[in-house]
Design a protein around this motif. Structure first.
Motif, PDB file in Angstrom:
ATOM      1  N   LYS A  15      -1.167   1.141  -0.112  1.00 22.99           N
ATOM      2  CA  LYS A  15      -2.090   1.168   0.872  1.00 22.99           C
ATOM      3  C   LYS A  15      -1.972  -0.158   1.854  1.00 22.99           C
ATOM      4  N   LEU A  16      -2.356   0.087   3.115  1.00 27.32           N
ATOM      5  CA  LEU A  16      -2.118  -1.082   3.954  1.00 27.32           C
ATOM      6  C   LEU A  16      -3.368  -0.836   5.069  1.00 27.32           C
ATOM      7  N   TYR A  17      -4.081  -2.120   5.064  1.00 30.58           N
ATOM      8  CA  TYR A  17      -4.991  -2.348   6.193  1.00 30.58           C
ATOM      9  C   TYR A  17      -4.782  -3.188   7.118  1.00 30.58           C
ATOM     10  N   LEU A  18      -4.729  -2.982   8.338  1.00 31.61           N
ATOM     11  CA  LEU A  18      -4.386  -3.885   9.337  1.00 31.61           C
ATOM     12  C   LEU A  18      -5.426  -4.127  10.373  1.00 31.61           C
ATOM     13  N   PHE A  25      -2.278  -5.612   1.626  1.00 26.54           N
ATOM     14  CA  PHE A  25      -1.373  -4.400   1.396  1.00 26.54           C
ATOM     15  C   PHE A  25      -1.209  -4.507  -0.144  1.00 26.54           C
ATOM     16  N   ALA A  26      -1.123  -3.295  -0.702  1.00 24.99           N
ATOM     17  CA  ALA A  26      -0.910  -3.119  -2.333  1.00 24.99           C
ATOM     18  C   ALA A  26       0.211  -2.154  -2.525  1.00 24.99           C
ATOM     19  N   VAL A  27       0.920  -2.547  -3.591  1.00 28.49           N
ATOM     20  CA  VAL A  27       1.719  -1.428  -4.163  1.00 28.49           C
ATOM     21  C   VAL A  27       1.358  -1.242  -5.663  1.00 28.49           C
ATOM     22  N   ALA A  28       1.546   0.000  -6.298  1.00 25.38           N
ATOM     23  CA  ALA A  28       1.353   0.283  -7.561  1.00 25.38           C
ATOM     24  C   ALA A  28       2.543   1.224  -8.023  1.00 25.38           C
ATOM     25  N   ASP A  50      -9.919  -2.371  -1.452  1.00 27.65           N
ATOM     26  CA  ASP A  50     -11.167  -2.073  -0.925  1.00 27.65           C
ATOM     27  C   ASP A  50     -11.930  -3.804  -1.304  1.00 27.65           C
ATOM     28  N   TYR A  51     -11.820  -4.402  -2.457  1.00 33.95           N
ATOM     29  CA  TYR A  51     -12.138  -5.556  -2.704  1.00 33.95           C
ATOM     30  C   TYR A  51     -11.810  -6.721  -1.731  1.00 33.95           C
ATOM     31  N   VAL A  52     -10.361  -6.763  -1.671  1.00 32.50           N
ATOM     32  CA  VAL A  52      -9.999  -7.789  -0.722  1.00 32.50           C
ATOM     33  C   VAL A  52     -10.407  -7.654   0.643  1.00 32.50           C
ATOM     34  N   TRP A  53     -10.323  -6.315   1.258  1.00 32.81           N
ATOM     35  CA  TRP A  53     -10.754  -5.980   2.465  1.00 32.81           C
ATOM     36  C   TRP A  53     -12.237  -6.604   2.829  1.00 32.81           C
ATOM     37  N   GLN A  54     -13.077  -6.461   1.686  1.00 30.68           N
ATOM     38  CA  GLN A  54     -14.330  -6.718   2.027  1.00 30.68           C
ATOM     39  C   GLN A  54     -14.606  -8.426   1.914  1.00 30.68           C
ATOM     40  N   GLN A  55     -13.860  -8.971   1.225  1.00 30.50           N
ATOM     41  CA  GLN A  55     -13.583 -10.225   1.137  1.00 30.50           C
ATOM     42  C   GLN A  55     -13.191 -11.153   2.319  1.00 30.50           C
TER      43      GLN A  55
END
Length: 71
Positions: A15-18, A25-28, A50-55
């Motif tokens: 998943k990637l948020y820009l 960015f996260a990979v699992a 979601d957590y990192v994007w909020q922070q």
């Protein structure tokens, strides 16, 4: 650009948020062990991003990111 892929699939979920103020960015990978690890990889990616994007808006420096997220 040449891509050499090792394995199939390369990862189960990503998943990637820009945005202007940052990128998350996260990979699992569920290690190809079936549907439950695949689902767990998806939940891990979703929860982390979601957590990192909020922070992210409150992260004003690299130091703050490392102390907030890794403490």
């Amino acid at each position: 650009m040449v891509y050499n892929l090792v394995g199939n699939p390369v990862c189960d979920r990503f998943k990637l948020y820009l945005a202007e103020h940052g990128t998350v960015f996260a990979v699992a990978d569920g290690c190809n062990w079936g549907s439950r690890p695949f689902e767990a990889a998806g939940k891990a990616v979703q929860g982390f991003t979601d957590y990192v994007w909020q922070q992210l808006p409150s992260c004003t420096s690299v130091y703050k990111v490392t102390t907030d997220f890794y403490s």
